[in-house]
Design an enzyme around this catalytic site. Structure first.
Site, PDB file in Angstrom:
ATOM      1  N   HIS A  77       0.812  -1.223   0.000  1.00  0.00           N
ATOM      2  CA  HIS A  77       0.000   0.000   0.000  1.00  0.00           C
ATOM      3  C   HIS A  77       0.844   1.270   0.000  1.00  0.00           C
ATOM      4  O   HIS A  77       0.311   2.355  -0.237  1.00  0.00           O
ATOM      5  CB  HIS A  77      -0.936  -0.001   1.207  1.00  0.00           C
ATOM      6  CG  HIS A  77      -2.038  -1.008   1.116  1.00  0.00           C
ATOM      7  ND1 HIS A  77      -3.302  -0.689   0.678  1.00  0.00           N
ATOM      8  CD2 HIS A  77      -2.057  -2.341   1.372  1.00  0.00           C
ATOM      9  CE1 HIS A  77      -4.063  -1.777   0.686  1.00  0.00           C
ATOM     10  NE2 HIS A  77      -3.327  -2.789   1.096  1.00  0.00           N
ATOM     11  N   ASP A 127       4.077   9.344  -1.244  1.00  0.00           N
ATOM     12  CA  ASP A 127       2.840   8.672  -0.860  1.00  0.00           C
ATOM     13  C   ASP A 127       2.522   7.561  -1.851  1.00  0.00           C
ATOM     14  O   ASP A 127       2.645   7.772  -3.064  1.00  0.00           O
ATOM     15  CB  ASP A 127       1.681   9.673  -0.835  1.00  0.00           C
ATOM     16  CG  ASP A 127       0.740   9.428   0.326  1.00  0.00           C
ATOM     17  OD1 ASP A 127       0.647   8.272   0.768  1.00  0.00           O
ATOM     18  OD2 ASP A 127       0.098  10.383   0.784  1.00  0.00           O
TER      19      ASP A 127
END
Length: 455
Positions: A154, A358
């Site tokens: 993730h 991110d």
């Protein structure tokens, strides 16, 4: 496929109905197909058993296990979040390489593999989530598990030069090869993974796109995660967000929502907002920044420092620009309920999403989904967020460039309605079409293809 879906994540849903995009998506999959969900219980016990507690889900079963205080420190706070997290977020300088943490991390993964192996079947599809369990497939293979095993990372994949700072860098590709499918968020992450693998003796990229390494073949593919956009849009329209904030009719709202983490670029964001206030013309809109930054991993030293930096910068900007009736930065260091957050997104004129690094950043997608299509706000997005690959109609900025971010704020707050609508329509098409259900379906379809090929 006839086999069960078996999910593994650090935590399982607890305390009522599942919430949050990923948890809801996995819950819906398991409810539809049946299966098992393994994860830690959240309990810290002095002498945890090598056995699972059973929790009944809605059409599936959850199996949870406890951690000891030493495991919580070494596996979770230590190696996972003080070594792998900064490594993957381009901050190898913040890695805390404490003796024993790696051994504890492996101990937890081996213990989980040993417990799981007794319950797994050859036709199961095992879907493992995130960096807490990078070695788990390799550990399961050592226990004799032959089922198809997929993984989804993730967070960003580490850069090759950063990887060399990891003492166990030679094991990382070995862990990857234990999986049949290694899922990543972006094409940029796939490129980084392939760059690392190409440089390994004995690794080979085959003509069908699979990788051969140490007598195993596996695939590395991009599966950009989405949100439940339709549900979030519906939630956003239920409450008047401006009424919640008690804003003046002419006051403009810029919003940032992030966990309090050094990867989010929060200090630079506040400094850029201060630069906008310093340079704005007399007739420019009066804008306030609402920064919501819930605490996370406060036991880790690096997180204590970012909190101090953020509070100092917010105080400095407010001291320079506040007046008796206006405080330009509202800083909330706590969580906000999901329905309230959706309404505040909808009320905002600008979504300010500026991380240094991110994996995806679902705040950007939530902001777009929440907007009124007839009068949408403007998304400012970091070029280093994974979401940028799908969201080119945002205002793209370099989060290290304070002046560029300040200029983007000025452009966003002055943007005419027609341009705002055009940009929002382009962004919303992607957010609604490639939602979290699309992500789940794409990943599991690939798992099914691999399982069928193995059979």
């Amino acid at each position: 496929m006839t086999g069960r879906l078996v999910v593994v994540s650090n935590r399982v849903p607890s305390d009522g109905p599942p919430s949050g995009g990923l948890v809801v998506a996995l819950h819906d999959c398991l409810r539809a197909t049946g299966g098992l969900w393994f994860g830690t219980s959240g309990r810290i016990t002095d002498d945890p058993d090598d056995s699972f507690a059973q929790v009944q889900g809605d059409g599936y079963t959850m199996r949870t296990f406890d951690l000891s205080p030493a495991e919580q420190q070494g596996y979770y706070l230590g190696y996972a979040n003080s070594v792998l997290w900064p490594l993957c977020h381009r901050r190898a300088d913040l890695m805390a390489l404490n003796a024993g943490d790696y051994d504890t991390y492996m101990q937890v993964n081996r213990r989980l593999a040993r417990m799981m192996a007794a319950e797994l079947r050859p036709d199961d599809r095992i879907w493992i989530h995130d960096y807490h369990f990078l070695p788990l497939a390799d550990c399961l293979r050592a226990e004799g598990v032959t089922a198809t095993i997929g993984y989804f990372h993730h967070i960003p994949f580490p850069a090759t030069h950063d990887m060399m700072a990891l003492p166990q860098h030679d094991l990382f590709p070995h862990w990857m090869a234990g999986f049949d499918l290694f899922g990543l968020q972006t094409q940029r992450d796939v490129a980084a993974a392939l760059e690392m693998l190409r440089g390994l003796p004995g690794a080979e990229l085959l003509r069908d796109g699979t990788i051969s390494y140490r007598e195993r073949r596996f695939e590395v593919r991009s599966f950009p995660i989405g949100i439940d956009a339709a549900a979030f849009a519906e939630e956003a329209a239920r409450i008047d967000g401006r009424a919640l904030l008690n804003f003046a009719p002419d006051e403009r709202l810029v919003i940032g929502v992030d966990r309090l983490d050094y990867s989010k670029g929060l200090d630079n964001r506040l400094r850029a907002f201060g630069r906008y206030l310093r340079d704005r013309a007399e007739d420019a809109p009066k804008a306030s920044l609402l920064q919501i930054a819930p605490p996370t991993r406060e036991e880790v030293d690096a997180y204590q420092q970012i909190r101090e930096d953020l509070e100092r910068t917010a105080g400095k900007v407010n001291g320079l620009h506040s007046d008796l009736g206006w405080t330009p930065i509202r800083y909330i260091h706590s969580g906000v309920p999901r329905d309230t957050l959706a309404a505040v997104y909808r009320a905002a004129d600008v979504g300010f999403v500026t991380p240094f690094c991110d994996g995806m950043n679902l705040v950007a997608k939530e902001f777009v989904a929440a907007q009124d299509p007839d009068d949408p706000g403007v998304l400012i997005l970091s070029q280093f967020a994974g979401a940028v690959e799908q969201m080119a109609s945002a205002l793209i900025v370099n989060p290290y460039d304070i002046g560029e971010m300040a200029r983007a704020l000025r452009q966003a707050l002055a943007m005419p309605l027609e341009e705002r609508i055009d940009r929002h329509q382009a962004l919303a098409r992607g957010v609604f079409r490639k939602d979290v259900a699309h992500w789940t379906r794409s990943y599991l379809d690939t798992m099914d293809r691999l399982s069928a090929a193995r059979a």
